[in-house]
Design a protein around this motif. Sequence first.
Motif, PDB file in Angstrom:
ATOM      1  N   VAL A 158       0.780  -1.194  -0.055  1.00 16.04           N
ATOM      2  CA  VAL A 158      -0.037   0.045  -0.136  1.00 16.04           C
ATOM      3  C   VAL A 158       0.783   1.328   0.055  1.00 16.04           C
ATOM      4  O   VAL A 158       0.559   2.312  -0.692  1.00 16.04           O
ATOM      5  N   GLU A 159       1.793   1.298   0.722  1.00 10.09           N
ATOM      6  CA  GLU A 159       2.746   2.417   0.873  1.00 10.09           C
ATOM      7  C   GLU A 159       3.395   2.706  -0.437  1.00 10.09           C
ATOM      8  O   GLU A 159       3.715   3.716  -0.852  1.00 10.09           O
ATOM      9  N   CYS A 174      -6.220   4.634  -6.316  1.00 12.24           N
ATOM     10  CA  CYS A 174      -5.302   5.636  -6.738  1.00 12.24           C
ATOM     11  C   CYS A 174      -5.753   6.373  -8.072  1.00 12.24           C
ATOM     12  O   CYS A 174      -6.119   7.783  -8.135  1.00 12.24           O
ATOM     13  N   GLN A 178       1.700   5.912   7.663  1.00 11.31           N
ATOM     14  CA  GLN A 178       2.393   4.805   7.545  1.00 11.31           C
ATOM     15  C   GLN A 178       2.497   3.980   8.959  1.00 11.31           C
ATOM     16  O   GLN A 178       3.334   4.175   9.708  1.00 11.31           O
ATOM     17  N   TRP A 205      -0.925  10.289   3.519  1.00 10.70           N
ATOM     18  CA  TRP A 205      -1.486   8.878   4.167  1.00 10.70           C
ATOM     19  C   TRP A 205      -0.550   8.531   5.388  1.00 10.70           C
ATOM     20  O   TRP A 205       0.651   8.983   5.385  1.00 10.70           O
ATOM     21  N   ARG A 218       1.929   6.728  -6.794  1.00 11.92           N
ATOM     22  CA  ARG A 218       1.102   7.409  -7.479  1.00 11.92           C
ATOM     23  C   ARG A 218       0.481   8.732  -7.028  1.00 11.92           C
ATOM     24  O   ARG A 218       0.112   9.571  -7.782  1.00 11.92           O
ATOM     25  N   LEU A 219       0.370   8.879  -5.609  1.00 11.85           N
ATOM     26  CA  LEU A 219      -0.267   9.946  -4.942  1.00 11.85           C
ATOM     27  C   LEU A 219       0.618  10.974  -4.130  1.00 11.85           C
ATOM     28  O   LEU A 219       0.164  12.020  -3.852  1.00 11.85           O
ATOM     29  N   THR A 220       1.931  10.755  -4.488  1.00 15.25           N
ATOM     30  CA  THR A 220       2.870  11.639  -3.869  1.00 15.25           C
ATOM     31  C   THR A 220       2.621  13.194  -4.636  1.00 15.25           C
ATOM     32  O   THR A 220       2.537  13.240  -5.732  1.00 15.25           O
ATOM     33  N   ILE A 270      -5.717  -1.091  -4.632  1.00 15.01           N
ATOM     34  CA  ILE A 270      -5.176   0.190  -4.167  1.00 15.01           C
ATOM     35  C   ILE A 270      -4.528   0.909  -5.710  1.00 15.01           C
ATOM     36  O   ILE A 270      -4.879   2.289  -5.635  1.00 15.01           O
ATOM     37  N   SER A 271      -4.142   0.483  -6.551  1.00 11.43           N
ATOM     38  CA  SER A 271      -3.878   1.229  -7.754  1.00 11.43           C
ATOM     39  C   SER A 271      -4.967   1.776  -8.366  1.00 11.43           C
ATOM     40  O   SER A 271      -5.106   2.964  -8.917  1.00 11.43           O
ATOM     41  N   LEU A 324      -6.015   7.424   4.180  1.00  9.27           N
ATOM     42  CA  LEU A 324      -5.676   8.140   3.066  1.00  9.27           C
ATOM     43  C   LEU A 324      -6.349   9.473   3.013  1.00  9.27           C
ATOM     44  O   LEU A 324      -7.595   9.443   3.127  1.00  9.27           O
ATOM     45  N   LEU A 357       0.925   4.018  -3.047  1.00  9.28           N
ATOM     46  CA  LEU A 357       0.635   5.230  -2.709  1.00  9.28           C
ATOM     47  C   LEU A 357       1.538   6.328  -2.890  1.00  9.28           C
ATOM     48  O   LEU A 357       1.496   7.555  -3.577  1.00  9.28           O
TER      49      LEU A 357
END
Lengths: 429, 429
Positions: free
Chosen positions: B323-324, B407, B339, B337, B330-332, B403-404, B348, B327
């Motif tokens: 997941v980390e 995102c 950890q 989110w 893709r989402l930085t 998760i993908s 998230l 994320l």
Amino acid sequence: MARSTASAPVSVPLEESKAAYLALKAKNLSLDLTRGKPSPEQLDLSAALLDLDLSGSFTSADGVDTRNYGGTDGLVELRTIYSELLGIPVPQLLALGNASLAVMHDVVVHALLHGVPGNTVPWHNEQIAFICPSPGYDRHFAITEALGIRNIRVPYLPDGSLDLAAIATHLQDPDVRGMWLVPMYANPTGATVTLEEAEQLMSLPAAAPDFRIFWDNAYAVHHLSDDEPGALDVLGLAAAAGHPDRPLVFASTSKVTFAGAGVSFFGASTANIAWYRTHAAVQTIGPDKVNQLRHARFLQSADGVRAHMRKHRELLAPKFAMVEQILASRLTGHARWTQPLGGYFVTLTAPRGTATRAVDLAKAAGIAVTPAGAAFPYGDDPDDAVIRIAPSFPSLDELEAAISGLCDCVLLAEAEAAVEAAAEAAGEH
Amino acid sequence: MARSTASAPVSVPLEESKAAYLALKAKNLSLDLTRGKPSPEQLDLSAALLDLDLSGSFTSADGVDTRNYGGTDGLVELRTIYSELLGIPVPQLLALGNASLAVMHDVVVHALLHGVPGNTVPWHNEQIAFICPSPGYDRHFAITEALGIRNIRVPYLPDGSLDLAAIATHLQDPDVRGMWLVPMYANPTGATVTLEEAEQLMSLPAAAPDFRIFWDNAYAVHHLSDDEPGALDVLGLAAAAGHPDRPLVFASTSKVTFAGAGVSFFGASTANIAWYRTHAAVQTIGPDKVNQLRHARFLQSADGVRAHMRKHRELLAPKFAMVEQILASRLTGHARWTQPLGGYFVTLTAPRGTATRAVDLAKAAGIAVTPAGAAFPYGDDPDDAVIRIAPSFPSLDELEAAISGLCDCVLLAEAEAAVEAAAEAAGEH
């Protein structure tokens, strides 16, 4: 239920009774007739339930992994078995946790806090009352007492049947919202509600539209004779009478498999079940499905339960027969008692005003008996006469010693009371 | 708990996001990130618990036949194991039924109907409120909401720690009687209460003398890293602070052995335990001791539990790492989110105002996510930003796809919002 005929007591001479009691005390017994607990031999009947291997097959009939969250209604295969035994359609019958008492308690609590279908005013907002056929189950009365509900004592009639006229009168009071009832082999009288009584209970007009009968069918399959009556279709009777929401049916396997480690059941109208689900969903994620799966695998079917209960009967019936034999030989003409056809208790009715003394004498002689009055609301037996005998747990030898000793105590208490009454009568002259 | 640094979102162009989302939908996924359920592989770790043979040995360490009635405190050998894990003396720790949620519910109910030590006025008689650190556990908030208690949202601080200043302010209100708290690896933020925070929580002056913290240590042994902190001695801290009755500690084996088929624990001050016993004695004859015996035999010791939990970690840690990784890649720059170092959830935080849309998009693409807002009292996330991710149940492959895909949904929702905001800005000119 049959009862021995009551006779006017003719007490044994005091000195004779005293001598018998001193001989009893000298035995230094330590015996327990207090609670309706299964004996170790009865628990051994379910030994296979302790050894079931489930790791190769932990999925319920409808494909649920019993090891994980989910499934608030309980396993459908277990509900199906008890559906047949209780005469309640599966969708209206939930399989729940290890204690039907907790379900009853929680139903009262939900009603106190939220009201019930038919009247959404929380019971807590009003001064309400429950009808308590008495003698009855002390833990029922304890729930309502602890929750601030007034318990109304309604004595059984002399023939052991419900006093429907008194109940009808109480139902004219809108404060009366509930009634405790063990409909089969009642704790402690052994009384069983007949079809006609059930029809009346479901039909009687009630001032409160939300009147509920807590139909605790704890002993639905706990027969002690060849007569094995099925459970009455109380939900059907209630619907036919126009009061579909009146009965709330409870049952459990506590005296089928393991006491306090079994499965409880709750059956009711569709509206009541929906109501219960709403509140239970806030309280819990669901019952222990693994234990339910064990029970379904072990019990297999309604016939499996019936066959299993006959094994219990083989162990229990000789104990009840021994109680009857000793009481008949020792107390005929002094007391009366019930001869239950099922369940876990014998109710001994000692001469008026002697039960507390007899129980105290027994305690001093090492025979623990439920406190006199315990089977009445607020512990108050107005006749101080009822003694509850639980014959299931002791061995036959222990039971013989305990019942025989209890008879010594009843006779001494009676003799003491007779002497006292004579002295009072003499004093009056 | 660490958090990625939040950046000002720079959205992906709308057309690009739409194309990615359409490709996602075309996959016809059916995946579930909603609940913190153990995976089948985790449940397999306790397979031996399903196969234990007890018929040769069903007696507890202190000689109780677990198959029969009695023993409301639970088995001492199991309480001893959890005494060490929770840092609570055995006499102050009860082993109870299959659901700690039910114990919490029942504690609130008992307080509503009877009051608590320190104030015997039933909570039901007053308009009371609970502090709800948010986002938090939806089922906690559901209990108080259903029971008519006002839930007060107290957001966690940006660094993930408790807002003790806000809590202190609320405690000046005598209506505030309770506070929900998951002190370790909180659901869903992963936050863990530090010793200093715990000392303050136990010390803070409260206007209500009967203020209680529902210290739900559901994830006390559920570590995801080599760091395995023990449970804080919250009862000791509370006593030292002069508020011994403030914390009520809950725990269970639901995510140690079987979810919903384990054993719950309740720990508190001597006064609180006595109070609980009084009310529980009316509700039930006792917990399922057979299941408790199974657990004691299977877990063996506190070290046995610790070793068992490391096996869970082996299965869970790769999922949280995945997941980390997804994320982060893709989402930085678009979202932030948590950890977590333990527990079951990742929180998230999507761009403000987009969580509902992102969850709806995910649902339409076959990815079930807990409804946006669910982790807040009354389902109201004022920022509409928080999405709770539960990575435990899906397989690694499913998790990657879910998760993908999530995102994709977050990025599309962000892009839509950006376009909308731009249009509004243009309209304003």
